[in-house]
Design a protein around this motif. Structure first.
Motif, PDB file in Angstrom:
ATOM      1  N   GLN A 199      42.404 -15.798 -40.463  1.00 49.92           N
ATOM      2  CA  GLN A 199      41.467 -15.074 -40.393  1.00 49.92           C
ATOM      3  C   GLN A 199      40.689 -14.706 -39.434  1.00 49.92           C
ATOM      4  O   GLN A 199      41.000 -15.226 -37.775  1.00 49.92           O
ATOM      5  N   SER A 200      39.987 -13.526 -39.660  1.00 52.24           N
ATOM      6  CA  SER A 200      39.184 -13.315 -38.147  1.00 52.24           C
ATOM      7  C   SER A 200      37.790 -14.071 -38.128  1.00 52.24           C
ATOM      8  O   SER A 200      37.771 -14.961 -39.513  1.00 52.24           O
ATOM      9  N   LEU A 201      37.523 -13.262 -37.632  1.00 54.83           N
ATOM     10  CA  LEU A 201      36.573 -13.942 -36.505  1.00 54.83           C
ATOM     11  C   LEU A 201      35.019 -13.484 -37.601  1.00 54.83           C
ATOM     12  O   LEU A 201      33.960 -14.406 -38.433  1.00 54.83           O
ATOM     13  N   LYS A 236      29.142  -6.874 -32.647  1.00 52.06           N
ATOM     14  CA  LYS A 236      28.755  -7.768 -33.067  1.00 52.06           C
ATOM     15  C   LYS A 236      28.453  -8.564 -31.772  1.00 52.06           C
ATOM     16  O   LYS A 236      27.697  -9.833 -32.861  1.00 52.06           O
ATOM     17  N   SER A 237      28.286  -8.297 -30.627  1.00 48.18           N
ATOM     18  CA  SER A 237      27.084  -8.504 -29.871  1.00 48.18           C
ATOM     19  C   SER A 237      25.771  -9.075 -29.678  1.00 48.18           C
ATOM     20  O   SER A 237      25.183 -10.194 -29.653  1.00 48.18           O
ATOM     21  N   VAL A 258      29.084 -18.011 -25.546  1.00 50.62           N
ATOM     22  CA  VAL A 258      31.105 -18.548 -25.683  1.00 50.62           C
ATOM     23  C   VAL A 258      31.379 -16.900 -26.122  1.00 50.62           C
ATOM     24  O   VAL A 258      32.303 -17.030 -25.781  1.00 50.62           O
ATOM     25  N   MET A 259      30.849 -17.327 -27.310  1.00 57.14           N
ATOM     26  CA  MET A 259      31.531 -16.016 -28.362  1.00 57.14           C
ATOM     27  C   MET A 259      31.526 -14.836 -27.223  1.00 57.14           C
ATOM     28  O   MET A 259      32.697 -14.112 -27.814  1.00 57.14           O
ATOM     29  N   ILE A 260      30.206 -14.287 -26.946  1.00 60.59           N
ATOM     30  CA  ILE A 260      30.738 -13.343 -26.665  1.00 60.59           C
ATOM     31  C   ILE A 260      31.069 -13.409 -25.531  1.00 60.59           C
ATOM     32  O   ILE A 260      31.640 -11.978 -25.110  1.00 60.59           O
ATOM     33  N   GLN A 261      30.971 -14.025 -24.177  1.00 63.28           N
ATOM     34  CA  GLN A 261      31.774 -13.648 -23.314  1.00 63.28           C
ATOM     35  C   GLN A 261      33.004 -13.995 -23.430  1.00 63.28           C
ATOM     36  O   GLN A 261      34.672 -13.586 -22.407  1.00 63.28           O
ATOM     37  N   SER A 262      33.613 -15.015 -24.791  1.00 58.60           N
ATOM     38  CA  SER A 262      35.082 -15.053 -24.938  1.00 58.60           C
ATOM     39  C   SER A 262      35.919 -13.466 -25.384  1.00 58.60           C
ATOM     40  O   SER A 262      36.757 -13.046 -25.485  1.00 58.60           O
ATOM     41  N   GLU A 271      40.589 -21.011 -28.502  1.00 55.76           N
ATOM     42  CA  GLU A 271      40.429 -22.450 -27.903  1.00 55.76           C
ATOM     43  C   GLU A 271      38.879 -22.775 -27.826  1.00 55.76           C
ATOM     44  O   GLU A 271      38.418 -23.682 -27.667  1.00 55.76           O
ATOM     45  N   ALA A 272      37.758 -21.733 -27.371  1.00 56.55           N
ATOM     46  CA  ALA A 272      37.086 -21.543 -27.154  1.00 56.55           C
ATOM     47  C   ALA A 272      35.918 -22.622 -28.473  1.00 56.55           C
ATOM     48  O   ALA A 272      34.655 -23.282 -28.545  1.00 56.55           O
TER      49      ALA A 272
END
Length: 332
Positions: A199-201, A236-237, A258-262, A271-272
């Protein structure tokens, strides 16, 4: 104190036994009547001032309102408290934003939440003040009440009524923050399972919000808000940053980073999530161990207060009694 006693005696002589209460009520009514018109004065529309400075006449209010506008206005509930907005809402933009964020963290997300909160605070304080005056009048009629007691009976209920909504909101913020902090590691594990399943985020957030509704309703509400904002087309950010601000938890803010940088650098979200979920589980265990290590320190004071004095009485009491009897015998 002598001046206060003399003034109290003068009021009793002039107005009777209820003289201080009548004077205090008169001063309060006078202050309210003098300041309320300025507080309830509606702020001028900046657009009208701009039109006047540019040489245009201010826009006339429309007499005919569409059904859709009526529904929006009635659903917002602003028709009842809109004329008191200058009194019930902070005038500073920073204070307004801080109050709105604080109420949002408590779970009150309405557009007029700040206005409603201050209205309830003012109304409850006024009602408790009136009840204090009524109780003071009743106590003065049934017995003698000093001037200091009258002031306490009148002002103390008003202060309690005024600060009670603030205490309620603060307790709600603490409970919701603790709930989000405790349930966040579990939500990351569920989100990792959803992402690894294909699934997507966005879909994973929707599924996690449904699964957490029973155990952590506050966290499920936050995830549901994130999913709705993403569906509405917001970036999203920006949605994730708003999620971190609303939660008030440092772990969530770090997760958002972490999610924004990923997403920006194109690394694997799974992985993050795996690394961050393991870190959150370790931090939850550390918080539990820290709370457990604080228990002996907190119990020390209670143990000394309720265990040591009775033990001393049991062990040393007979010896002290025998020594006193011996001294009496020697003295005779």
């Amino acid at each position: 104190m002598e001046l206060f006693a003399a003034l109290n005696q003068t009021l009793i002589t002039t107005l009777g036994p209820l003289g201080p209460v009548i004077a205090l009520a008169g001063i309060g009514i006078t202050l309210i009547a003098a300041t309320l018109p300025f507080m309830l004065k509606k702020r001028p529309d900046p657009l009208d001032r701009l039109r006047i400075s540019a040489g245009y006449a201010p826009a006339e209010p429309k007499s005919v309102e569409s059904d859709k506008a009526k529904k929006l206005r009635m659903s917002a509930g602003s028709d009842k408290l809109d004329k008191y907005a200058g009194f019930l809402e902070p005038q500073n933009e920073e204070e307004m934003s801080a109050s709105r964020l604080h109420l949002t963290r408590a779970g009150y997300r309405g557009r007029n939440a700040v206005r409603t909160f201050h209205a309830v605070q003012f109304a409850l304080g006024l009602v408790m003040l009136v009840l204090g005056v009524a109780y003071t009048i009743f106590a003065s009629a049934t017995g003698e009440v000093s001037g200091l007691q009258m002031v306490l009976f009148v002002l103390l209920p008003g202060c309690v009524g005024y600060y009670m909504p603030k205490y309620w909101v603060d307790s709600r913020v603490k409970s919701r923050t603790a709930e989000i902090q405790n349930g966040f590691p579990d939500s990351l594990d569920m989100l990792l399972v959803c992402v690894e399943a294909g699934q997507s985020l966005d879909q994973g957030i929707i599924r996690v919000s449904k699964e957490l509704r029973g155990g952590y309703p506050a966290l499920a509400e936050e995830y549901e808000t994130v999913s709705h904002e993403i569906k509405a087309g917001k970036e999203k950010s920006a949605v994730l940053r708003a999620f971190g601000d609303r939660s008030g938890v440092q772990d969530v803010a770090s997760f958002v980073t972490v999610m924004i940088q990923s997403q920006q650098f194109g690394t694997s979200i799974a992985e993050a999530l795996r690394v961050y979920a393991a870190e959150m589980r370790d931090k939850r265990v550390m918080r539990a161990e820290e709370a457990a290590n604080k228990i002996p320190t907190k119990m020390t004071l209670g143990t000394m207060m309720f265990t040591v004095p009775p033990l001393l009485v049991i062990l040393v009491g007979p010896s002290v009694h025998g020594m006193l009897e011996t001294f009496k015998t020697i003295g005779q």
